[in-house]
Design an enzyme around this catalytic site. Structure first.
Site, PDB file in Angstrom:
ATOM      1  N   GLU A 215       9.556   1.584  11.213  1.00 31.62           N
ATOM      2  CA  GLU A 215      10.465   2.713  11.300  1.00 31.62           C
ATOM      3  C   GLU A 215       9.597   3.955  11.306  1.00 31.62           C
ATOM      4  O   GLU A 215       8.894   4.242  10.327  1.00 31.62           O
ATOM      5  CB  GLU A 215      11.439   2.755  10.124  1.00 31.62           C
ATOM      6  CG  GLU A 215      12.512   3.822  10.316  1.00 31.62           C
ATOM      7  CD  GLU A 215      12.860   4.555   9.050  1.00 31.62           C
ATOM      8  OE1 GLU A 215      13.055   5.800   9.138  1.00 31.62           O
ATOM      9  OE2 GLU A 215      12.920   3.935   7.976  1.00 31.62           O
TER      10      GLU A 215
ATOM     11  N   LYS B  81       0.872  -1.167   0.000  1.00 31.49           N
ATOM     12  CA  LYS B  81       0.000   0.000   0.000  1.00 31.49           C
ATOM     13  C   LYS B  81       0.912   1.220   0.000  1.00 31.49           C
ATOM     14  O   LYS B  81       1.400   1.649   1.034  1.00 31.49           O
ATOM     15  CB  LYS B  81      -0.908  -0.001   1.231  1.00 31.49           C
ATOM     16  CG  LYS B  81      -2.244   0.741   1.037  1.00 31.49           C
ATOM     17  CD  LYS B  81      -2.117   2.241   0.787  1.00 31.49           C
ATOM     18  CE  LYS B  81      -1.867   2.999   2.068  1.00 31.49           C
ATOM     19  NZ  LYS B  81      -1.796   4.500   1.806  1.00 31.49           N
TER      20      LYS B  81
ATOM     21  N   CYS C  12      13.532  10.819   7.010  1.00 31.72           N
ATOM     22  CA  CYS C  12      13.349  10.360   8.394  1.00 31.72           C
ATOM     23  C   CYS C  12      14.652  10.442   9.185  1.00 31.72           C
ATOM     24  O   CYS C  12      14.633  10.616  10.404  1.00 31.72           O
ATOM     25  CB  CYS C  12      12.783   8.933   8.418  1.00 31.72           C
ATOM     26  SG  CYS C  12      13.656   7.773   7.360  1.00 31.72           S
TER      27      CYS C  12
ATOM     28  N   GLU D  89       8.661  16.589  15.549  1.00 28.42           N
ATOM     29  CA  GLU D  89       9.171  16.390  14.200  1.00 28.42           C
ATOM     30  C   GLU D  89       8.435  17.308  13.227  1.00 28.42           C
ATOM     31  O   GLU D  89       7.212  17.319  13.170  1.00 28.42           O
ATOM     32  CB  GLU D  89       8.991  14.940  13.770  1.00 28.42           C
ATOM     33  CG  GLU D  89       9.572  14.639  12.399  1.00 28.42           C
ATOM     34  CD  GLU D  89       9.407  13.191  11.984  1.00 28.42           C
ATOM     35  OE1 GLU D  89      10.331  12.644  11.368  1.00 28.42           O
ATOM     36  OE2 GLU D  89       8.345  12.595  12.292  1.00 28.42           O
TER      37      GLU D  89
END
Length: 486
Positions: free
Chosen positions: A255, A179, A289, A390
């Protein structure tokens, strides 16, 4: 690629059974460039069923050598069609061709080739045991595929991070239902053509398009026939997926987010540190990331470092695609608004904007793209919102420090634990400080330097598990110990 992006199920491209579509945009122009066929619950169930059937068919009966040959052929075909993958990736992400052609596409091929090599060379485990009756028994382990793996991918490095999961999953004999992010559907879809071209059995690789809640993502993670789920993305989404995975006690590999620190000591090679951290902060417009949003600099070099990092940020040219210093857009208008919200919040929290802080003036055809300025702040508290949360944009706050123990405490004071970088010419200090970082990956005098055989992953809110090399096999296989009494 055609401007209608289809699902890929059981070796065939098909529309969504409910004929729902959603738009695909080029972030560099803001223009709609295609329509994506959204997978219904029935479509997702079909994809999972096709993947499960493939496990019982030719794919499940192949030897490791036969699988490795097919997977290596996938890598070769990606390389042969690298221009097609490059165009698809750039259209979806707006990122510089130089970045995609040197990182995204080559890594997509390398992920298949490397895991084909790993599965070919991984040793087994065997022990001879004394038994109570004076005899002996031999114990050995065999690795078996886990089954149907749900692969849920992010939009920042769509091909790279998708193949990072699909490569080892297939090498271990699993089948997958992918996906991709609704923002970046093209390269996952194009990979279906590659699978067919090399003769991959039907159902081994499947792609379903859609969103998360009440769409393809939720339909896939809720399907009881999915044996494990691997996901890269935002921490909150990971928590939602964990709740779905708890039903059936299914394994997960995550992750997730990060708020990654860099520490620059006064004895660092300043040229190397500025060059490395300008990439760590600004590469891919901060949508990495592993990117750096917190920079701690020892006070004697603090002012010079800030001046030089800000100059590096000013050197990027948002929107000027043919310039080698082109800085691409953010992925969407929504994400641009989120990042700009943090830019405003930083000023409200007392930041001095050394450079950037807003929307650039783009004097070319990209004027409607989702661009923001590369931004460097000083004057922020370590506890400020923009130093804790973040942002996922091309920005960082720079904070001075005076002592090693002080900066270790600051760097580790975060719920996240993905990566860090240390910059020093004192290698004793480099080893010592790196070992003290509460992260999954720590670089010394470098950033984003990856050996694909090494363990990769985060701790805390940054994820669960490790992938890479033999470490991936721990997730993508089940171990059975066989004990034979002699």
């Amino acid at each position: 690629m055609d401007d209608t992006i289809l699902n890929f199920i059981g070796g065939s491209y098909r529309q969504g059974s409910e004929r729902k579509t959603f738009p695909n945009f080029n972030p560099a122009t803001g223009e709609q460039i295609g329509l994506v066929q959204e997978a219904s619950a029935d479509d997702v169930a079909d994809a999972v069923a096709a993947a499960k059937k493939a496990l019982q068919g030719p794919w499940g009966k192949m030897t490791t050598a036969e699988r490795v040959k097919l997977i290596s052929a996938v890598a070769t075909e990606i390389e042969r069609r690298s221009d097609d993958f490059l165009e698809a990736e750039v259209a979806d992400t707006g990122k510089p061709r130089g970045v995609a052609s040197h990182i995204d596409i080559p890594r997509g091929a390398a992920n298949f080739r490397m895991f084909a090599d790993v599965i070919s060379t991984i040793p087994g485990e065997a022990f001879t045991t004394d038994t109570p009756d004076g005899g002996q028994a031999n114990n050995y382990t065999v690795r078996k595929p886990k089954g149907v793996i749900a692969v849920i991918c992010p939009w920042n490095f769509p091909l790279l991070l998708m193949t990072w999961k699909v490569g080892p999953a297939l090498a271990c004999g699993n089948t997958v239902v992918v996906k991709p992010s609704e923002e970046t559907p093209r390269t996952a879809t194009l990979l279906g053509e590659v699978m067919n071209a090399v003769g991959m059995p039907e159902g081994v690789y499947n792609v379903v398009h859609g969103f998360g809640p009440n769409s393809a993502g939720e339909f896939l993670t809720s399907n009881s026939e999915v044996d494990a789920i691997t996901f890269t993305g935002e921490t909150g989404t990971g928590q939602a997926i964990m709740q779905k995975a708890a039903m059936g006690v299914r394994d997960v590999s995550f992750e997730l987010g990060g708020k990654n620190p860099a520490i620059v000591f006064a004895d660092a090679d300043l040229d190397k540190a500025v060059e490395g951290l300008s990439r760590a902060v600004f590469l891919n417009t901060g949508q990495v990331c592993l990117g750096t949003e917190r920079v701690y600099v020892e006070r004697p070099i603090y002012e010079e470092f800030v001046e030089r990092l800000a100059a590096a940020g000013k050197g990027f040219k948002p929107g000027v695609i043919d310039d080698p210093t082109y800085l691409g857009p953010l992925i969407s208008a929504e994400h641009r608004d989120k990042v700009l919200g943090y830019y405003s919040r930083a000023v409200d929290e007392g930041a001095t904007v050394v450079t950037g802080g807003g929307v650039p003036k783009v004097e070319n055809a990209q004027a409607d793209g989702f661009f923001v300025e590369p931004t460097v702040w000083t004057g922020l508290s370590h506890d400020s919102t923009v130093m804790r949360e973040e942002i996922f944009g091309p920005c960082c706050g720079v904070i001075p420090f005076d002592a090693e123990d002080e900066v270790i405490a600051l760097a580790n004071d975060s719920p996240y634990g993905l990566c860090a970088s240390i910059w020093t010419e004192n290698m004793s200090r480099g080893h010592r400080v790196a070992a003290s970082m509460d992260v999954g990956v720590c670089w010394v005098n470098s950033w984003f330097l990856r050996d694909l055989r090494t363990a990769f992953g985060g701790s805390g809110h940054s994820g669960i598990g490790r992938e890479g090399g033999v470490h991936s096999l721990e997730f993508y296989t089940e171990l059975t110990n066989i004990c034979v009494k002699l």
